[in-house]
Write a protein that holds these residues in place. Structure first.
Motif, PDB file in Angstrom:
ATOM      1  N   SER A  25     -75.915 -25.596-115.845  1.00  0.00           N
ATOM      2  CA  SER A  25     -75.653 -24.479-116.739  1.00  0.00           C
ATOM      3  C   SER A  25     -74.901 -23.335-116.062  1.00  0.00           C
ATOM      4  O   SER A  25     -74.453 -22.417-116.726  1.00  0.00           O
ATOM      5  CB  SER A  25     -76.961 -23.950-117.335  1.00  0.00           C
ATOM      6  OG  SER A  25     -77.706 -23.269-116.349  1.00  0.00           O
ATOM      7  N   THR A  26     -74.781 -23.381-114.747  1.00  0.00           N
ATOM      8  CA  THR A  26     -74.052 -22.314-114.053  1.00  0.00           C
ATOM      9  C   THR A  26     -72.555 -22.550-114.151  1.00  0.00           C
ATOM     10  O   THR A  26     -72.091 -23.678-114.245  1.00  0.00           O
ATOM     11  CB  THR A  26     -74.457 -22.204-112.567  1.00  0.00           C
ATOM     12  OG1 THR A  26     -74.187 -23.440-111.914  1.00  0.00           O
ATOM     13  CG2 THR A  26     -75.911 -21.831-112.411  1.00  0.00           C
ATOM     14  N   ASP A  27     -71.815 -21.487-114.116  1.00  0.00           N
ATOM     15  CA  ASP A  27     -70.353 -21.533-114.165  1.00  0.00           C
ATOM     16  C   ASP A  27     -69.851 -22.352-112.987  1.00  0.00           C
ATOM     17  O   ASP A  27     -70.244 -22.123-111.839  1.00  0.00           O
ATOM     18  CB  ASP A  27     -69.826 -20.096-114.099  1.00  0.00           C
ATOM     19  CG  ASP A  27     -68.334 -20.002-114.334  1.00  0.00           C
ATOM     20  OD1 ASP A  27     -67.644 -21.033-114.324  1.00  0.00           O
ATOM     21  OD2 ASP A  27     -67.862 -18.873-114.532  1.00  0.00           O
ATOM     22  N   LYS A  28     -68.959 -23.283-113.247  1.00  0.00           N
ATOM     23  CA  LYS A  28     -68.456 -24.167-112.188  1.00  0.00           C
ATOM     24  C   LYS A  28     -67.417 -23.488-111.289  1.00  0.00           C
ATOM     25  O   LYS A  28     -67.200 -23.915-110.170  1.00  0.00           O
ATOM     26  CB  LYS A  28     -67.852 -25.439-112.794  1.00  0.00           C
ATOM     27  CG  LYS A  28     -68.831 -26.236-113.629  1.00  0.00           C
ATOM     28  CD  LYS A  28     -70.017 -26.703-112.817  1.00  0.00           C
ATOM     29  CE  LYS A  28     -70.955 -27.512-113.659  1.00  0.00           C
ATOM     30  NZ  LYS A  28     -72.321 -27.105-113.636  1.00  0.00           N
ATOM     31  N   ASN A  29     -66.773 -22.478-111.762  1.00  0.00           N
ATOM     32  CA  ASN A  29     -65.736 -21.807-110.977  1.00  0.00           C
ATOM     33  C   ASN A  29     -65.930 -20.297-110.984  1.00  0.00           C
ATOM     34  O   ASN A  29     -65.010 -19.557-111.301  1.00  0.00           O
ATOM     35  CB  ASN A  29     -64.345 -22.165-111.528  1.00  0.00           C
ATOM     36  CG  ASN A  29     -64.064 -23.634-111.434  1.00  0.00           C
ATOM     37  OD1 ASN A  29     -64.085 -24.189-110.351  1.00  0.00           O
ATOM     38  ND2 ASN A  29     -63.814 -24.268-112.567  1.00  0.00           N
ATOM     39  N   PRO A  30     -67.115 -19.837-110.629  1.00  0.00           N
ATOM     40  CA  PRO A  30     -67.328 -18.387-110.702  1.00  0.00           C
ATOM     41  C   PRO A  30     -66.736 -17.661-109.494  1.00  0.00           C
ATOM     42  O   PRO A  30     -66.552 -18.240-108.427  1.00  0.00           O
ATOM     43  CB  PRO A  30     -68.845 -18.273-110.682  1.00  0.00           C
ATOM     44  CG  PRO A  30     -69.266 -19.426-109.815  1.00  0.00           C
ATOM     45  CD  PRO A  30     -68.286 -20.540-110.160  1.00  0.00           C
ATOM     46  N   ILE A  32     -67.860 -15.139-106.952  1.00  0.00           N
ATOM     47  CA  ILE A  32     -69.178 -14.703-106.506  1.00  0.00           C
ATOM     48  C   ILE A  32     -69.033 -13.649-105.418  1.00  0.00           C
ATOM     49  O   ILE A  32     -68.351 -13.872-104.415  1.00  0.00           O
ATOM     50  CB  ILE A  32     -69.988 -15.900-105.948  1.00  0.00           C
ATOM     51  CG1 ILE A  32     -70.170 -16.963-107.023  1.00  0.00           C
ATOM     52  CG2 ILE A  32     -71.329 -15.443-105.405  1.00  0.00           C
ATOM     53  CD1 ILE A  32     -70.798 -18.240-106.517  1.00  0.00           C
ATOM     54  N   ASP A  33     -69.683 -12.495-105.623  1.00  0.00           N
ATOM     55  CA  ASP A  33     -69.751 -11.487-104.568  1.00  0.00           C
ATOM     56  C   ASP A  33     -70.744 -11.992-103.531  1.00  0.00           C
ATOM     57  O   ASP A  33     -71.868 -12.364-103.869  1.00  0.00           O
ATOM     58  CB  ASP A  33     -70.243 -10.149-105.125  1.00  0.00           C
ATOM     59  CG  ASP A  33     -69.214  -9.480-106.016  1.00  0.00           C
ATOM     60  OD1 ASP A  33     -68.011  -9.756-105.846  1.00  0.00           O
ATOM     61  OD2 ASP A  33     -69.609  -8.674-106.873  1.00  0.00           O
ATOM     62  N   THR A  34     -70.304 -12.015-102.281  1.00  0.00           N
ATOM     63  CA  THR A  34     -71.181 -12.503-101.211  1.00  0.00           C
ATOM     64  C   THR A  34     -71.359 -11.447-100.139  1.00  0.00           C
ATOM     65  O   THR A  34     -70.578 -10.501-100.036  1.00  0.00           O
ATOM     66  CB  THR A  34     -70.630 -13.791-100.567  1.00  0.00           C
ATOM     67  OG1 THR A  34     -69.354 -13.515 -99.984  1.00  0.00           O
ATOM     68  CG2 THR A  34     -70.517 -14.918-101.570  1.00  0.00           C
ATOM     69  N   GLU A  64     -72.131 -15.149 -96.311  1.00  0.00           N
ATOM     70  CA  GLU A  64     -71.645 -15.534 -97.629  1.00  0.00           C
ATOM     71  C   GLU A  64     -72.762 -15.988 -98.577  1.00  0.00           C
ATOM     72  O   GLU A  64     -72.638 -16.995 -99.272  1.00  0.00           O
ATOM     73  CB  GLU A  64     -70.549 -16.598 -97.502  1.00  0.00           C
ATOM     74  CG  GLU A  64     -69.354 -16.076 -96.744  1.00  0.00           C
ATOM     75  CD  GLU A  64     -68.193 -17.037 -96.682  1.00  0.00           C
ATOM     76  OE1 GLU A  64     -68.181 -18.031 -97.432  1.00  0.00           O
ATOM     77  OE2 GLU A  64     -67.288 -16.789 -95.890  1.00  0.00           O
ATOM     78  N   MET A  65     -73.821 -15.237 -98.593  1.00  0.00           N
ATOM     79  CA  MET A  65     -74.888 -15.467 -99.560  1.00  0.00           C
ATOM     80  C   MET A  65     -74.610 -14.599-100.788  1.00  0.00           C
ATOM     81  O   MET A  65     -73.989 -13.547-100.693  1.00  0.00           O
ATOM     82  CB  MET A  65     -76.250 -15.127 -98.960  1.00  0.00           C
ATOM     83  CG  MET A  65     -76.649 -16.039 -97.809  1.00  0.00           C
ATOM     84  SD  MET A  65     -76.800 -17.760 -98.289  1.00  0.00           S
ATOM     85  CE  MET A  65     -78.374 -17.721 -99.099  1.00  0.00           C
ATOM     86  N   PRO A  66     -75.071 -15.034-101.957  1.00  0.00           N
ATOM     87  CA  PRO A  66     -74.809 -14.258-103.173  1.00  0.00           C
ATOM     88  C   PRO A  66     -75.385 -12.846-103.100  1.00  0.00           C
ATOM     89  O   PRO A  66     -76.429 -12.615-102.478  1.00  0.00           O
ATOM     90  CB  PRO A  66     -75.526 -15.061-104.259  1.00  0.00           C
ATOM     91  CG  PRO A  66     -75.669 -16.428-103.705  1.00  0.00           C
ATOM     92  CD  PRO A  66     -75.797 -16.264-102.222  1.00  0.00           C
ATOM     93  N   LEU A 118     -78.754 -17.866-109.013  1.00  0.00           N
ATOM     94  CA  LEU A 118     -78.270 -18.398-107.734  1.00  0.00           C
ATOM     95  C   LEU A 118     -79.349 -18.293-106.661  1.00  0.00           C
ATOM     96  O   LEU A 118     -79.560 -19.238-105.890  1.00  0.00           O
ATOM     97  CB  LEU A 118     -77.011 -17.656-107.273  1.00  0.00           C
ATOM     98  CG  LEU A 118     -75.724 -17.969-108.005  1.00  0.00           C
ATOM     99  CD1 LEU A 118     -74.591 -17.105-107.462  1.00  0.00           C
ATOM    100  CD2 LEU A 118     -75.374 -19.438-107.893  1.00  0.00           C
ATOM    101  N   TYR A 119     -80.017 -17.145-106.598  1.00  0.00           N
ATOM    102  CA  TYR A 119     -81.109 -16.989-105.626  1.00  0.00           C
ATOM    103  C   TYR A 119     -82.162 -18.077-105.831  1.00  0.00           C
ATOM    104  O   TYR A 119     -82.591 -18.733-104.882  1.00  0.00           O
ATOM    105  CB  TYR A 119     -81.771 -15.606-105.729  1.00  0.00           C
ATOM    106  CG  TYR A 119     -83.087 -15.584-105.006  1.00  0.00           C
ATOM    107  CD1 TYR A 119     -83.132 -15.467-103.627  1.00  0.00           C
ATOM    108  CD2 TYR A 119     -84.283 -15.763-105.690  1.00  0.00           C
ATOM    109  CE1 TYR A 119     -84.338 -15.520-102.946  1.00  0.00           C
ATOM    110  CE2 TYR A 119     -85.493 -15.804-105.028  1.00  0.00           C
ATOM    111  CZ  TYR A 119     -85.515 -15.687-103.649  1.00  0.00           C
ATOM    112  OH  TYR A 119     -86.718 -15.760-102.982  1.00  0.00           O
ATOM    113  N   LEU A 120     -82.588 -18.262-107.073  1.00  0.00           N
ATOM    114  CA  LEU A 120     -83.645 -19.237-107.366  1.00  0.00           C
ATOM    115  C   LEU A 120     -83.205 -20.660-107.037  1.00  0.00           C
ATOM    116  O   LEU A 120     -83.975 -21.444-106.476  1.00  0.00           O
ATOM    117  CB  LEU A 120     -84.081 -19.120-108.827  1.00  0.00           C
ATOM    118  CG  LEU A 120     -84.783 -17.807-109.189  1.00  0.00           C
ATOM    119  CD1 LEU A 120     -84.942 -17.694-110.698  1.00  0.00           C
ATOM    120  CD2 LEU A 120     -86.122 -17.678-108.484  1.00  0.00           C
TER     121      LEU A 120
END
Length: 135
Positions: A25-30, A32-34, A64-66, A118-120
């Motif tokens: 269900s997550t966006d495949k090409n987001p 992401i601020d890391t 490079e973590m969300p 993303l964290y979960l």
């Protein structure tokens, strides 16, 4: 090896199925601020004094973590392990991150939820992998 190809009977197929649905269900090409993340930023890894805060145990640090990873971890892990809080109570604490001048306040509600998801996902996959390697 993907989660679906794991034959570890200790890991619930229902959990794997839910995690796969979440991933799908997550966006495949987001975009992401890391940021760099401590990785285990919790109350028991911090010391607060009058004019300082000290953080120890940097063994899970990653680049490079969300965005918000450490804040989510601090609130969720502290609430579960120290206070035995329900998800309902934890979600009220997380809501403070989303207020106007707070850490995640500049993100839209949709993006706030995306970063929490993303964290979960990252945390669940990390600990499932760790658990599956134990004998």
């Amino acid at each position: 090896m993907g989660l679906s190809s794991s034959n570890d009977s200790r890991i619930s197929r229902g959990l794997v199925s839910k995690l796969q649905r979440c991933l799908e269900s997550t966006d495949k090409n987001p975009l992401i601020d890391t940021t760099i993340a401590h990785g285990n930023f919790t109350p028991w890894n911090t010391r607060v004094g009058t004019n300082f805060i000290s953080v120890c145990d940097w063994g899970l640090t990653q680049r490079e973590m969300p965005a918000g990873f450490d804040a989510f971890h601090f609130i969720i892990q502290g609430s579960i392990l120290l206070e035995h809080s329900s998800w309902h109570r934890i979600s009220h604490k997380l809501a403070r991150l989303y207020e106007k001048n707070a850490l995640m306040g500049s993100y839209s509600r949709e993006h706030q939820q995306f970063y929490l998801d993303l964290y979960l996902i990252i945390n669940t996959v990390y600990y499932l992998d760790l658990y599956s390697r134990q004998s």
